[in-house]
Design an enzyme around this catalytic site. Structure first.
Site, PDB file in Angstrom:
ATOM      1  N   LEU A  20       0.529  -1.347   0.346  1.00 39.25           N
ATOM      2  CA  LEU A  20      -0.035   0.182  -0.160  1.00 39.25           C
ATOM      3  C   LEU A  20       0.526   1.786   0.255  1.00 39.25           C
ATOM      4  O   LEU A  20       0.094   3.028   0.719  1.00 39.25           O
ATOM      5  CB  LEU A  20      -1.183  -0.478   1.271  1.00 39.25           C
ATOM      6  CG  LEU A  20      -1.632  -0.932   1.235  1.00 39.25           C
ATOM      7  CD1 LEU A  20      -3.152  -1.364   2.100  1.00 39.25           C
ATOM      8  CD2 LEU A  20      -3.362  -1.067  -0.246  1.00 39.25           C
TER       9      LEU A  20
ATOM     10  N   ASP B  25      12.223  10.473 -22.974  1.00 41.02           N
ATOM     11  CA  ASP B  25      11.207  10.542 -24.043  1.00 41.02           C
ATOM     12  C   ASP B  25      12.074  10.301 -25.962  1.00 41.02           C
ATOM     13  O   ASP B  25      12.401  10.188 -25.988  1.00 41.02           O
ATOM     14  CB  ASP B  25      10.061  11.115 -24.213  1.00 41.02           C
ATOM     15  CG  ASP B  25       9.087  11.127 -22.871  1.00 41.02           C
ATOM     16  OD1 ASP B  25       8.479  10.094 -22.765  1.00 41.02           O
ATOM     17  OD2 ASP B  25       8.227  12.742 -22.619  1.00 41.02           O
TER      18      ASP B  25
ATOM     19  N   PHE C  40       4.147  17.956 -23.515  1.00 43.13           N
ATOM     20  CA  PHE C  40       6.450  17.905 -23.649  1.00 43.13           C
ATOM     21  C   PHE C  40       6.766  17.593 -25.372  1.00 43.13           C
ATOM     22  O   PHE C  40       7.228  16.190 -25.558  1.00 43.13           O
ATOM     23  CB  PHE C  40       6.697  16.518 -23.359  1.00 43.13           C
ATOM     24  CG  PHE C  40       6.163  16.647 -21.577  1.00 43.13           C
ATOM     25  CD1 PHE C  40       5.107  18.367 -20.690  1.00 43.13           C
ATOM     26  CD2 PHE C  40       5.684  15.890 -20.820  1.00 43.13           C
ATOM     27  CE1 PHE C  40       5.575  18.275 -19.633  1.00 43.13           C
ATOM     28  CE2 PHE C  40       5.024  16.145 -19.228  1.00 43.13           C
ATOM     29  CZ  PHE C  40       5.087  16.962 -19.245  1.00 43.13           C
TER      30      PHE C  40
ATOM     31  N   HIS D 150       0.807  10.659 -15.796  1.00 42.80           N
ATOM     32  CA  HIS D 150       0.580   9.633 -17.469  1.00 42.80           C
ATOM     33  C   HIS D 150       0.016  10.670 -17.900  1.00 42.80           C
ATOM     34  O   HIS D 150      -1.688  11.560 -17.190  1.00 42.80           O
ATOM     35  CB  HIS D 150       0.067   8.279 -17.220  1.00 42.80           C
ATOM     36  CG  HIS D 150       1.589   7.148 -16.499  1.00 42.80           C
ATOM     37  ND1 HIS D 150       1.218   7.358 -15.393  1.00 42.80           N
ATOM     38  CD2 HIS D 150       2.550   6.504 -17.228  1.00 42.80           C
ATOM     39  CE1 HIS D 150       1.830   6.336 -14.824  1.00 42.80           C
ATOM     40  NE2 HIS D 150       2.801   6.018 -16.158  1.00 42.80           N
ATOM     41  N   LEU D 151      -0.844  10.447 -19.251  1.00 42.63           N
ATOM     42  CA  LEU D 151      -1.317  11.305 -20.252  1.00 42.63           C
ATOM     43  C   LEU D 151      -2.419  11.335 -20.319  1.00 42.63           C
ATOM     44  O   LEU D 151      -3.210  11.942 -20.034  1.00 42.63           O
ATOM     45  CB  LEU D 151      -0.694  10.950 -21.513  1.00 42.63           C
ATOM     46  CG  LEU D 151      -1.394  11.592 -22.794  1.00 42.63           C
ATOM     47  CD1 LEU D 151      -0.892  13.496 -22.729  1.00 42.63           C
ATOM     48  CD2 LEU D 151      -1.192  10.857 -24.096  1.00 42.63           C
TER      49      LEU D 151
ATOM     50  N   ALA E 172       4.730  -5.584  -8.659  1.00 42.39           N
ATOM     51  CA  ALA E 172       4.765  -4.668  -7.640  1.00 42.39           C
ATOM     52  C   ALA E 172       5.904  -4.232  -7.998  1.00 42.39           C
ATOM     53  O   ALA E 172       7.494  -4.553  -8.142  1.00 42.39           O
ATOM     54  CB  ALA E 172       5.400  -5.029  -6.366  1.00 42.39           C
TER      55      ALA E 172
ATOM     56  N   TYR F 184      14.951   2.968 -14.561  1.00 42.80           N
ATOM     57  CA  TYR F 184      13.332   2.450 -14.001  1.00 42.80           C
ATOM     58  C   TYR F 184      13.072   0.740 -15.195  1.00 42.80           C
ATOM     59  O   TYR F 184      13.466   0.040 -14.298  1.00 42.80           O
ATOM     60  CB  TYR F 184      12.419   3.507 -14.239  1.00 42.80           C
ATOM     61  CG  TYR F 184      11.282   2.141 -14.134  1.00 42.80           C
ATOM     62  CD1 TYR F 184      10.057   1.740 -13.692  1.00 42.80           C
ATOM     63  CD2 TYR F 184      10.422   2.192 -15.736  1.00 42.80           C
ATOM     64  CE1 TYR F 184       9.420   0.008 -14.287  1.00 42.80           C
ATOM     65  CE2 TYR F 184       8.996   1.210 -16.034  1.00 42.80           C
ATOM     66  CZ  TYR F 184       9.024   0.463 -15.457  1.00 42.80           C
ATOM     67  OH  TYR F 184       7.204  -0.586 -15.407  1.00 42.80           O
TER      68      TYR F 184
HETATM   69  N1  UDP Z   1       3.159  13.399 -22.245  1.00 46.59           N
HETATM   70  C1  UDP Z   1       2.534  15.099 -22.230  1.00 46.59           C
HETATM   71  N2  UDP Z   1       2.083  15.340 -21.999  1.00 46.59           N
HETATM   72  C2  UDP Z   1       1.925  15.343 -19.932  1.00 46.59           C
HETATM   73  C3  UDP Z   1       2.053  13.548 -19.949  1.00 46.59           C
HETATM   74  C4  UDP Z   1       2.248  13.525 -20.674  1.00 46.59           C
HETATM   75  O1  UDP Z   1       2.945  15.687 -23.536  1.00 46.59           O
HETATM   76  O2  UDP Z   1       1.468  16.252 -19.195  1.00 46.59           O
HETATM   77  C5  UDP Z   1       3.927  12.319 -23.302  1.00 46.59           C
HETATM   78  C6  UDP Z   1       4.905  12.173 -22.878  1.00 46.59           C
HETATM   79  O3  UDP Z   1       5.957  12.925 -23.002  1.00 46.59           O
HETATM   80  C7  UDP Z   1       5.232  10.640 -23.788  1.00 46.59           C
HETATM   81  C8  UDP Z   1       3.471  10.359 -23.618  1.00 46.59           C
HETATM   82  O4  UDP Z   1       2.608  11.883 -23.368  1.00 46.59           O
HETATM   83  O5  UDP Z   1       5.515  10.998 -24.708  1.00 46.59           O
HETATM   84  C9  UDP Z   1       2.776   9.434 -22.824  1.00 46.59           C
HETATM   85  O6  UDP Z   1       3.174   9.857 -21.754  1.00 46.59           O
HETATM   86  P1  UDP Z   1       3.392   8.680 -20.242  1.00 46.59           P
HETATM   87  O7  UDP Z   1       3.742   9.701 -18.801  1.00 46.59           O
HETATM   88  O8  UDP Z   1       1.902   8.575 -20.535  1.00 46.59           O
HETATM   89  O9  UDP Z   1       3.788   7.191 -20.984  1.00 46.59           O
HETATM   90  P2  UDP Z   1       5.452   7.109 -21.119  1.00 46.59           P
HETATM   91  O10 UDP Z   1       5.370   7.117 -22.265  1.00 46.59           O
HETATM   92  O11 UDP Z   1       6.316   7.711 -20.579  1.00 46.59           O
HETATM   93  O12 UDP Z   1       5.259   5.352 -20.459  1.00 46.59           O
END
Ligand code: UDP
Length: 331
Positions: free
Chosen positions: A36, A287, A209, A191-192, A76, A143
């Site tokens: 948790l 990224d 981004f 996450h997006l 986990a 990671y």
């Molecule tokens: N992204 C974005 N704005 C946000 C969060 C994510 O533009 O506030 C973009 C990020 O740079 C990536 C895509 O969305 O290109 C997916 O990001 P996420 O963190 O969801 O997943 P990841 O690809 O890191 O596993």
């Protein structure tokens, strides 16, 4: 036939809780273990639950014994790429050492089957797409490295101790259960999909981004895969353990289809009927421009193919976020 008891470690998290629900609906008995630290008890309220840290070999062993566990599904982990760069020790201790403790408990109690949550981040910067499992694995963040180290440990345990494992390399997990009783929830949310939907609900701002990538419209392209499709792949993986042959595989889970952030925005507008307001911001370090899975191996080996597309992902996530704007968090 006797119901199979499956230990789901990290079962109170996002992908874990969806898999727990599907296991129960598919005739398995899920037993949930979660520290948790980032999971939510509310997400698994209906199932046997133990608040145990996976480092606690003894306590995990007791649960394995008590419930005569057939196989372990192991979710986990700490999952924040950015944080893993700032504090690698936290990531190696939890993701690698924690898994070693869990494997020790399994060996001590003669449990020899595990489905492991791995990631597209094990590949690093793609040299070709779609990415198949033969693609070089050169992770560019801690990671991804921790997940790849664990895959190596699993392979060694398979060779030396006869462990059966399937490591599932997820691409972009998203969406929610269609009943909207569980869904995506992280603190902080990075996450997006949840971020865009929270912005549509007027709860936060949203930044894209980078728009200078070498992609169709300059924004990053990702392979979004519905969390229920991920959950069903875990069930297929468990079914693979039923035969007499040892199983030791790493398998991608994606839709083999890439969407740019601007395309995701368009889909959000279609599904919600609302305009997405965003600002352009600098690239997020680490990224890659494009991440698209080859799902051929998952099809062939597991007999799995995804059922849901981006519209289903967005419709289910929208239902969830309308009900629980911040997921299981209060802000
Ligand atoms: N992204 C974005 N704005 C946000 C969060 C994510 O533009 O506030 C973009 C990020 O740079 C990536 C895509 O969305 O290109 C997916 O990001 P996420 O963190 O969801 O997943 P990841 O690809 O890191 O596993």
């Amino acid at each position: 036939m006797k119901t199979k008891n499956i230990l789901v470690v990290g079962g109170a998290g996002y992908i874990g809780s969806h898999t727990v629900k599907m296991l129960a609906a598919s005739g398995y008995q899920p037993i949930v273990v979660d520290s948790l630290v980032s999971g939510y008890k509310e997400a698994v309220a209906k199932y046997p639950f133990y608040q145990i840290d996976m480092h606690d070999t003894q306590k995990i062993g007791e649960v394995l014994q008590k419930h005569e566990i057939e196989a372990v599904v192991h979710f986990a982990a700490f999952i924040e790429v950015g944080e893993s760069q700032i504090d690698p020790q936290k990531y190696y201790e939890n993701n690698v050492m924690g898994t070693l403790s869990l494997l020790k408990a399994m060996r001590q109690n003669q449990v020899d089957k595990i489905v492991f949550s791995s990631t597209a981040a094990t590949y690093g910067e793609p040299v070709y797409t779609p990415i198949d499992e033969k693609h070089p694995t050169l992770p560019i963040n801690t990671y991804g490295k921790t997940k790849l180290v664990v895959e190596g440990i699993l392979a060694d345990y398979a060779r030396s101790y006869g462990l059966n494992y399937i490591a599932l390399r997820y691409f972009n997990a998203s969406g929610a259960d269609f009943a909207a009783d569980i869904g995506e929830s992280h603190k902080p949310e990075t996450h997006l999909v949840p971020i865009i939907l929270q912005s549509v609900l007027g709860l936060r701002s949203f930044k894209v981004f980078g728009d200078d990538y070498k992609t169709k419209d300059g924004t990053c392209v990702r392979d979004y895969i519905h969390v229920l499709d991920l959950a069903s792949a875990h069930i297929k993986a468990l079914e693979k353990f039923a035969g007499n042959k040892q199983v030791a595989e790493s398998i991608n889970l994606g839709n083999q289809k890439g969407y740019s952030i601007l395309e995701v925005i368009k889909m959000v507008e279609k599904v919600t009927g609302k305009k997405v307001v965003y600002e352009l911001a600098a690239r997020r370090p680490g990224d890659p421009a494009v991440l698209i899975a080859s799902s051929e191996k998952a099809k062939k080996f597991l007999g799995w193919s995804p059922q849901y597309d981006l519209q289903d992902i967005m419709a289910s996530a929208w239902k969830w976020h309308q009900r629980k704007p911040y997921g299981f968090n209060s802000t």
